[in-house]
Design an enzyme around this catalytic site. Sequence first.
Site, PDB file in Angstrom:
ATOM      1  N   GLU A   1     -13.130 -40.424  40.813  1.00  0.00           N
ATOM      2  CA  GLU A   1     -13.529 -40.199  39.433  1.00  0.00           C
ATOM      3  C   GLU A   1     -12.279 -39.891  38.615  1.00  0.00           C
ATOM      4  O   GLU A   1     -11.312 -39.327  39.126  1.00  0.00           O
ATOM      5  CB  GLU A   1     -14.571 -39.104  39.310  1.00  0.00           C
ATOM      6  CG  GLU A   1     -14.197 -37.730  39.750  1.00  0.00           C
ATOM      7  CD  GLU A   1     -15.349 -36.753  39.553  1.00  0.00           C
ATOM      8  OE1 GLU A   1     -15.361 -36.079  38.507  1.00  0.00           O
ATOM      9  OE2 GLU A   1     -16.221 -36.666  40.425  1.00  0.00           O
TER      10      GLU A   1
ATOM     11  N   LYS B   1     -19.615 -38.846  35.899  1.00  0.00           N
ATOM     12  CA  LYS B   1     -18.538 -39.339  36.770  1.00  0.00           C
ATOM     13  C   LYS B   1     -18.807 -39.033  38.244  1.00  0.00           C
ATOM     14  O   LYS B   1     -18.675 -39.907  39.102  1.00  0.00           O
ATOM     15  CB  LYS B   1     -17.204 -38.707  36.367  1.00  0.00           C
ATOM     16  CG  LYS B   1     -16.669 -39.129  35.027  1.00  0.00           C
ATOM     17  CD  LYS B   1     -15.292 -38.552  34.763  1.00  0.00           C
ATOM     18  CE  LYS B   1     -15.295 -37.056  34.560  1.00  0.00           C
ATOM     19  NZ  LYS B   1     -15.976 -36.633  33.323  1.00  0.00           N
ATOM     20  N   THR B   2     -19.150 -37.781  38.522  1.00  0.00           N
ATOM     21  CA  THR B   2     -19.331 -37.382  39.920  1.00  0.00           C
ATOM     22  C   THR B   2     -20.493 -38.137  40.549  1.00  0.00           C
ATOM     23  O   THR B   2     -20.388 -38.640  41.679  1.00  0.00           O
ATOM     24  CB  THR B   2     -19.561 -35.870  40.016  1.00  0.00           C
ATOM     25  OG1 THR B   2     -18.387 -35.193  39.559  1.00  0.00           O
ATOM     26  CG2 THR B   2     -19.846 -35.442  41.450  1.00  0.00           C
TER      27      THR B   2
END
Length: 459
Positions: free
Chosen positions: A166, A122-123
């Site tokens: 995110e 996600k990051t």
Amino acid sequence: MDRFDLNNKMHVHFIGIGGISMSGLAELILSKGFEVSGSDGKESEIIEKLRSLGAKVNIPQSADNIKEGTGLVVYSAAIHDDNPELIEARRSSILTVSRAEFLGAVMKNYEFPISIAGTHGKTTTTSMVSEVLLHNDKNPTISVGGMLPSINGNFRVGGDKLFVTEACEYTNSFLSFFQKIAVVLNVDADHLDFFKDLDDIRASFHKFAASVPEDGFLIINGDIENLDALTEGLKCKVIKYGHKETSEYYPTDIRFDGFAHASYMLNKGDEAIGRIELSVPGKHNIYNSMAAYIACSLLGLSHEEIAPSLKEYHGTDRRFQKKGEYNGVTVIDDYAHHPTEIKATIDAARHCPHRTIWIVFQPHTYSRTKALFNEFAEALTGPERLIIADIYAARETDNLGISSAMLAAEIRKRGGDAYHFSSFIEIEKFLQQNCINGDLLITMGAGDVYKIGEDLLQN
């Protein structure tokens, strides 16, 4: 709370304002002219920054911090029902909402809110999308779970068109979000202290996907097992990326340089769109970058705008981050704390110059270590030399009968080279005696294991 109107000025109080996401939201509404107060358990650089921007922050938390005239109280996930400020706000009939609910309500102010979800990546993918938009002067508002060097932090206040964040599945937080473009990178078993099992996690991701409106888009990894169950009944347009057999977008002619940086030809159906070159290591980032590419193309950016911007992305803090060298040893730090992430990080390391790869792994939470014990042992059994630190408890107090010594023993049983030490000092001494010129050292985990590499570099 349905929508938080950024034009309707009021006094907003944040309980736990020093958290990464909470502080970003406070900074956002400060920039819009809201009166902001907050509290936290300790002082920090984040709190000092918020004070410099006009926020009134109190340490510690107390019922007296809830002032008359407060219109809304936002509380972080770490705040429980017995918190004195939360009790006082509810007693005073002030509207109280969680951080996730507030973020979702704020996102409705933007023309194109973008949420990036998945068990892993996600990051990185949020950062990739952000980097492309920044390089092309699109002025996005950004909320990312790591420190992104190009914005000197984890939050950026931009214009009112694009909001990129995110979206974490833990405690079903992302079900409170609102998005026109959603990304699902992968769905694996994790956070089993909250979810019952993988089926429970998949059900949550299906709800997240179903929240995308009919005029929105879901970008999803076509290689996810039993994908049809996740996309069944969706009203939005679904775009798949992955291998050619499963997806509309797929890579061919994949190559790696001497530092595990990939390049590939991106294809859509029978059409070759163009070549993508990355400056972050690992095969997994091919797929992260494809998801980011598709999201940016939906916003109207061309290949000529997206591809060079992806090449300029050099990573986020704690994502295969080179920290430096000591005595000829290269020190890398990585946030990997799930077996799938560990495998991806080790695979990337094997493409980097090295004599011997050393891994210092710190398991994160007893519940995750116990639930995925065999998967951890499998991911960590290999030719690399492995040191396992004690489990980082995080929010947990019960060790559930599991330990790092047990994990090290299981890895040795499977033929791996694993050691366990109870303190960072012991680990550092062992590395100083055994990790030599030409070796590659990776500190790995979501806790404070990075301090080992930093200590070695300083000393």
